[in-house]
Design an enzyme around this catalytic site. Sequence first.
Site, PDB file in Angstrom:
ATOM      1  N   GLY A  57      -4.048  -9.244   9.416  1.00 20.40           N
ATOM      2  CA  GLY A  57      -4.415  -8.133   8.467  1.00 20.40           C
ATOM      3  C   GLY A  57      -3.019  -7.787   7.923  1.00 20.40           C
ATOM      4  CG  ASN A  58      -3.078  -6.419   4.066  1.00 18.91           C
ATOM      5  OD1 ASN A  58      -3.374  -5.431   3.638  1.00 18.91           O
ATOM      6  ND2 ASN A  58      -3.869  -7.592   3.743  1.00 18.91           N
ATOM      7  NE  ARG A  59       2.661  -0.475   6.851  1.00 23.56           N
ATOM      8  CZ  ARG A  59       3.627   0.168   6.264  1.00 23.56           C
ATOM      9  NH1 ARG A  59       4.762  -0.735   6.136  1.00 23.56           N
ATOM     10  NH2 ARG A  59       3.801   1.196   5.985  1.00 23.56           N
TER      11      ARG A  59
END
Length: 418
Positions: free
Chosen positions: A204-206
């Site tokens: 995932g990412n932030r």
Amino acid sequence: MFVVVGVTGGIAAYKTVQLVRLLVKAGHEVHVVPTDDALRFVGLPTWEAISRHPVTTSVHDDVARVRHVSLGQSADLVIVAPATANTLAKMTAGIAEDLLGTTLLATTAPVVVAPAMHTEMWRHPATVHNMAVLRERGVIVVGPEDGELTGGDSGPGRMSEPEVVLAAALAAVGASAPGDLAGLRVVVSAGGTREPIDPVRFIGNRSSGRQGIAVALAAADRGADVVLVAAHVEEGVLAEASVRPSVRIVSAGTAEELGTVMAAEAASADVVVMAAAVADYRVAEVSPLKRSKDAAPEGGITLDLVENPDILAGLVRGRRGGQTIVGFAAETPGEGETLLDRGRRKAARKGTDLLAVNEVGWARGFESPDNAVTVIDAAGEVVAARRGSKRDVAEALWDAVLAVRPDQQLTQSRANPK
Ligand code: C5P
């Protein structure tokens, strides 16, 4: 805004249907309170369908929630349109024999009335006196206009057009004129995609989704019909969008899902904004079972990643005529190059009409309520720059969208940004 629209028994009630529609489209919570007489002109199902709330004329319905005063207490604005001579007289005297009467007595919100009646009634000393009293109490009177009346008469007495009533009503509460995006269908993606590794893990990412959601909400407040395509977003940030009648939320988990939803929704959109942080790669083979360390080679594992399609570039390739496509570029500029250099190259590669470039880093851009973006057009020219809340940035972005759209001369520029 919580808006009560009182409707009284005049033929102009049909115009109020449009007024309610405009208010709902602008994202307001609208409760219609007709008089019994009003329902002889436009029926209850129409008001319920258009306002998306239950409608009653009587103080004896929904007594448990003390509806006869709660509507007035909750209101930020009360509009009575059309306002007949009879209702204006009752307002002057403070008569509260139905739900509209009690609501008007219970409210401290600004009250706007749009009178509609025959010229003789408007000019009758009783009405003239009532209007003077109401004005003195601070009631804002819109119209009536001079023109054709029912039965072939003409003269002052026509209810003002819904757009005019709306503008006066919003001015009364200090709200900026709505609708410089009215009539536009807008699709905004937000949040970060999650690419599964196995049933319990993902890459995932932030991205929190805040910027994309702010873009969607700003569009809704400016009158657009909005589809918000939400990848993974931070807990709670969808709450405001989820109660807006003019925002439809569609969920998408992975880049592939997001691509499919965006392609479908963009087919009927005037403006597409890709604010989602889409994973560039996905795991080549998603394990159907949780990967176990026991079965893994000692010292570490290797995941094969395959490239995801560039959704934005695909949308640009398949764009419909007149569609405006906006991308975001979150960049960490390297040695010897500026943020703008990178943004310009990206805009050229992707073919966007506008690209909002923002610097990101360990403590910048993501998860925070603020942002700083520079918006560049298809030629790489800087057309806007804004530092501030994500909502401020969103407003600047929509101003830039309006400025590059071919139909911009049809839309008025937003005079009072929030
Ligand atoms: O190339 P980069 O990921 O920096 O581009 C960012 C822009 O492209 C964003 O608008 C993002 O939503 C979009 N994007 C996309 N599909 C991808 C990767 C990014 O639409 N696979």
